[in-house]
Design an enzyme around this catalytic site. Structure first.
Site, PDB file in Angstrom:
ATOM      1  N   SER A  25       0.825  -1.208   0.000  1.00  0.00           N
ATOM      2  CA  SER A  25       0.000   0.000   0.000  1.00  0.00           C
ATOM      3  C   SER A  25       0.863   1.263   0.000  1.00  0.00           C
ATOM      4  CB  SER A  25      -0.911  -0.016   1.223  1.00  0.00           C
ATOM      5  OG  SER A  25      -0.125  -0.077   2.383  1.00  0.00           O
ATOM      6  N   THR A  26       0.270   2.343  -0.476  1.00  0.00           N
ATOM      7  CA  THR A  26       0.993   3.611  -0.548  1.00  0.00           C
ATOM      8  C   THR A  26       1.343   4.104   0.851  1.00  0.00           C
ATOM      9  OG1 THR A  26       0.032   4.133  -2.677  1.00  0.00           O
ATOM     10  CG2 THR A  26       0.803   6.006  -1.384  1.00  0.00           C
ATOM     11  N   GLY A  84       4.323   2.287   1.984  1.00  0.00           N
ATOM     12  CA  GLY A  84       5.440   2.728   1.137  1.00  0.00           C
ATOM     13  C   GLY A  84       6.032   4.050   1.625  1.00  0.00           C
ATOM     14  N   GLU A 106       6.535  -0.378  -5.331  1.00  0.00           N
ATOM     15  CA  GLU A 106       5.403  -0.665  -6.225  1.00  0.00           C
ATOM     16  C   GLU A 106       4.157  -0.528  -5.359  1.00  0.00           C
ATOM     17  OE1 GLU A 106       5.441  -1.353  -9.379  1.00  0.00           O
ATOM     18  OE2 GLU A 106       7.508  -1.874  -9.792  1.00  0.00           O
ATOM     19  N   CYS A 113      -3.526  -4.557  -8.109  1.00  0.00           N
ATOM     20  CA  CYS A 113      -3.060  -3.173  -8.042  1.00  0.00           C
ATOM     21  C   CYS A 113      -3.343  -2.442  -9.347  1.00  0.00           C
ATOM     22  CB  CYS A 113      -1.577  -3.152  -7.743  1.00  0.00           C
ATOM     23  SG  CYS A 113      -0.635  -4.124  -8.918  1.00  0.00           S
TER      24      CYS A 113
HETATM   25  P1  NAD Z   1       0.437  -3.587   2.893  1.00  0.00           P
HETATM   26  O1  NAD Z   1       1.112  -2.319   2.554  1.00  0.00           O
HETATM   27  O2  NAD Z   1      -0.465  -3.615   4.061  1.00  0.00           O
HETATM   28  O3  NAD Z   1       1.528  -4.720   3.164  1.00  0.00           O
HETATM   29  C1  NAD Z   1       2.523  -5.059   2.221  1.00  0.00           C
HETATM   30  C2  NAD Z   1       3.693  -5.712   2.946  1.00  0.00           C
HETATM   31  O4  NAD Z   1       4.287  -4.755   3.820  1.00  0.00           O
HETATM   32  C3  NAD Z   1       3.309  -6.905   3.818  1.00  0.00           C
HETATM   33  O5  NAD Z   1       4.346  -7.867   3.735  1.00  0.00           O
HETATM   34  C4  NAD Z   1       3.275  -6.297   5.203  1.00  0.00           C
HETATM   35  O6  NAD Z   1       3.470  -7.253   6.216  1.00  0.00           O
HETATM   36  C5  NAD Z   1       4.419  -5.302   5.140  1.00  0.00           C
HETATM   37  N1  NAD Z   1       4.344  -4.191   6.087  1.00  0.00           N
HETATM   38  C6  NAD Z   1       3.266  -3.702   6.743  1.00  0.00           C
HETATM   39  N2  NAD Z   1       3.627  -2.654   7.521  1.00  0.00           N
HETATM   40  C7  NAD Z   1       4.956  -2.470   7.340  1.00  0.00           C
HETATM   41  C8  NAD Z   1       5.902  -1.530   7.847  1.00  0.00           C
HETATM   42  N3  NAD Z   1       5.569  -0.565   8.692  1.00  0.00           N
HETATM   43  N4  NAD Z   1       7.188  -1.623   7.410  1.00  0.00           N
HETATM   44  C9  NAD Z   1       7.560  -2.571   6.535  1.00  0.00           C
HETATM   45  N5  NAD Z   1       6.708  -3.490   6.034  1.00  0.00           N
HETATM   46  C10 NAD Z   1       5.421  -3.445   6.423  1.00  0.00           C
HETATM   47  O7  NAD Z   1      -0.286  -4.070   1.568  1.00  0.00           O
HETATM   48  P2  NAD Z   1      -1.212  -5.339   1.377  1.00  0.00           P
HETATM   49  O8  NAD Z   1      -2.517  -5.053   2.042  1.00  0.00           O
HETATM   50  O9  NAD Z   1      -0.471  -6.583   1.735  1.00  0.00           O
HETATM   51  O10 NAD Z   1      -1.392  -5.363  -0.212  1.00  0.00           O
HETATM   52  C11 NAD Z   1      -2.308  -4.579  -0.886  1.00  0.00           C
HETATM   53  C12 NAD Z   1      -1.642  -3.351  -1.470  1.00  0.00           C
HETATM   54  O11 NAD Z   1      -0.571  -3.719  -2.318  1.00  0.00           O
HETATM   55  C13 NAD Z   1      -2.583  -2.530  -2.338  1.00  0.00           C
HETATM   56  O12 NAD Z   1      -2.421  -1.164  -2.052  1.00  0.00           O
HETATM   57  C14 NAD Z   1      -2.087  -2.824  -3.748  1.00  0.00           C
HETATM   58  O13 NAD Z   1      -2.376  -1.838  -4.692  1.00  0.00           O
HETATM   59  C15 NAD Z   1      -0.640  -2.984  -3.542  1.00  0.00           C
HETATM   60  N6  NAD Z   1      -0.028  -3.753  -4.637  1.00  0.00           N
HETATM   61  C16 NAD Z   1       0.732  -3.082  -5.554  1.00  0.00           C
HETATM   62  C17 NAD Z   1       1.295  -3.765  -6.621  1.00  0.00           C
HETATM   63  C18 NAD Z   1       2.156  -3.040  -7.634  1.00  0.00           C
HETATM   64  O14 NAD Z   1       2.866  -3.695  -8.379  1.00  0.00           O
HETATM   65  N7  NAD Z   1       2.135  -1.724  -7.707  1.00  0.00           N
HETATM   66  C19 NAD Z   1       1.109  -5.140  -6.745  1.00  0.00           C
HETATM   67  C20 NAD Z   1       0.323  -5.795  -5.806  1.00  0.00           C
HETATM   68  C21 NAD Z   1      -0.238  -5.085  -4.741  1.00  0.00           C
END
Ligand code: NAD
Length: 493
Positions: free
Chosen positions: A237-238, A241, A258, A291
């Site tokens: 997620s953004t 990120g 990403e 995404c």
């Molecule tokens: P998320 O951001 O909640 O989690 C992604 C990963 O980050 C997980 O492994 C999570 O455990 C980890 N994480 C969570 N908090 C963290 C922190 N503070 N520091 C470091 N790591 C941390 O996302 P999600 O709910 O797992 O996935 C959905 C999101 O991913 C959506 O926003 C989607 O658009 C995006 N996504 C983007 C792409 C792309 O290529 N642009 C592809 C797939 C998914």
């Protein structure tokens, strides 16, 4: 009842339990019940994984022995091939993939992407001749050397876990980096298999490590803040990120992000097959959890009523043909978790409060089982300033926005903090002109496919930075070192 194998950590060449033996349940999106156990990595485990990856990078020939690397990555690929059925099972029972979707976005596309990486790898220039240049009375020859960045922390989401894990791990390995893979807590098994098969393939200890835990942030934050990690490759997620950029700043971490999207598909009034373009925009595949999905549909005001009728008919035809775990014709299952289901429902409620009209759907469907089922939903009478048009819902919720003319369509598409993908359908030249003006990482013209392992994928604006896949996706994990040496006197000026 399905039970998945225990998901073990993989640290320094050993498959292991967490220190202290902690585990957490892997929850099936289909039933809401446990389908397996995963090791719950402690800070000590994450620290050991980072140390192992650092040591493997600094003290072995992994980064310089290209032949050995490519041979091992090929062997690894063969082992994934042999485990296709298990990969499919993990996608179904961890990520909630419907059987009709498994062999597209989840397994086939991911393994095809791996094969594409092997092909484009040969195009990478490891030595770059920058020619000669005079300086201080001498002619200098300049040579650029492409080198692996070092230790990579790969943090991945749950929605298409195999695809994203391959996108990062394979590229980083081919580039000569060592890796710590950190999958999402919802999909630990799809991470654990990278450890199991790495062991079977015989990778040197520490080159690949896999850690995960119940806490979504613990392992990821350790990777982001540890100076022994050179680069963070993150998909998610953004919001997370942004936090990674902030936290990584202290050690000037290289970050490659990403992120989310709210991509627009523009259907022009001269689209060769207006009806099909509108009908195909239903957001149902993998319950809209992609995404790059086109979650805003932009249709001309002059044909808005017609578009509504087409959508009503298409959703009617799709009907209740979704949500059965053993039905190979279904392309839509549950959303991944209770949390996600509640989040999607809160957006559906918000859309109604904001004044949008529900054309179809809008409900959670407990009649489908104890899992996390949200029915296909479509909002019309949506304006682009509504939160349901601006924020990523990540569920089966389409919003349909009318536009006046081409300029208005481009304005609406671009009035978004995101810029990941998008599409435009219409007569070729007109559609191409519009595609050039939308600020986004990829744009399908007349449903052209711009996601494949041999071309770059990534976002503009809040959708991220850097590119995954293609030559660019491997080069993200490299740096250029310049060498220069004098080769003779320069001509006097
Ligand atoms: P998320 O951001 O909640 O989690 C992604 C990963 O980050 C997980 O492994 C999570 O455990 C980890 N994480 C969570 N908090 C963290 C922190 N503070 N520091 C470091 N790591 C941390 O996302 P999600 O709910 O797992 O996935 C959905 C999101 O991913 C959506 O926003 C989607 O658009 C995006 N996504 C983007 C792409 C792309 O290529 N642009 C592809 C797939 C998914």
């Amino acid at each position: 009842m399905t039970t998945l194998p225990d998901a073990k950590l993989y640290i320094d060449g050993k498959l292991c339990d967490a220190t202290g033996g902690g585990t957490f349940d892997v929850i099936s999106p289909w039933t809401g019940g446990s389908v397996g156990k995963a090791a719950d990595a402690t800070a000590e485990d994450v620290d050991a994984a980072i140390a192992a990856a650092r040591k493997a990078f600094d003290t072995t020939d992994w980064s310089t022995n290209t032949e050995k690397r490519v041979a091992l990555v090929k062997k690894y690929r063969e082992l994934f091939e042999k485990n296709r059925a298990r990969l499919g099972e993990l996608a179904v029972h961890e990520a909630g993939a419907a059987l009709g979707a498994v062999n597209r976005a989840h397994v086939d596309m991911a393994l095809d992407g791996w094969d594409d990486y092997m092909v484009v790898f040969d195009k990478i220039e490891w030595e770059l001749d920058y020619g000669e240049k005079p300086a201080f009375g001498m002619i200098h020859k300049r040579l650029g050397l492409r080198e692996a960045v070092g230790v990579v922390g790969a943090i991945t989401p749950w929605n298409v876990p195999l695809y994203v894990n391959i996108g990062k791990v394979v590229a980083a390995l081919l580039a000569g980096c060592t890796v710590i893979l950190k999958p999402a807590p919802d999909t630990p098994g799809m991470g654990a298999i990278f450890g199991e098969l790495a062991k079977e393939a015989g990778f040197p200890d520490g080159v690949i490590n896999v850690v995960f835990g119940a806490d979504p942030a613990l392992a990821g934050e350790m990777l982001v803040t540890d100076p022994r990690v050179d680069l963070i490759s993150f998909t998610g997620s953004t919001g997370v990120g942004k936090r990674i950029m902030e936290q990584g700043a202290a050690s000037l971490k290289r970050v490659f992000l990403e992120l989310g999207g709210k991509s627009a598909k523009i259907v022009l009034d001269d689209a060769p097959n207006f009806q099909m373009d509108v009908a195909m925009s239903m957001l149902v595949f993998h319950a809209g959890q992609g995404c790059a999905v086109h979650s805003r549909l932009l249709v001309p005001k002059s044909r808005y009523e017609e578009a509504k009728a087409i959508l009503k008919g298409a959703y009617g035809q799709f009907g209740d043909n979704w949500g059965e775990v053993d039905n190979p014709a279904h392309i839509m299952g549950p959303v991944v978790s209770k949390r996600q289901m509640e989040r999607v429902k809160s957006y559906i409620d918000l859309g109604q409060e904001e004044g949008a009209t529900l054309l179809v759907g809008g409900n959670i469907r407990p009649d489908k089982g104890n899992g996390f089922f949200v029915e296909p939903t479509c909002f019309v009478d949506v304006t682009n300033d509504m939160r349901i048009a601006q924020e990523e819902i990540f569920g089966p919720v389409l919003v349909v926005i009318p536009y006046e003319d081409d300029e208005d369509a481009i304005r609406i598409a671009n009035e978004s903090s995101y810029g990941l993908s998008g599409g435009v359908s219409g007569s070729h030249d007109r559609a191409m002109n519009i595609a050039r003006r939308v600020k986004t990482g990829s744009m399908s013209v007349n449903n052209g496919m711009c996601i494949a392992g041999d071309i770059p994928f990534g976002g503009f604006k809040a959708s991220g930075m850097g590119r995954e896949w293609g030559v660019e996706g491997i080069e993200e994990y490299t740096d250029i070192k310049m060498l220069a040496w004098p080769v003779g006197q320069a001509e006097p000026a």
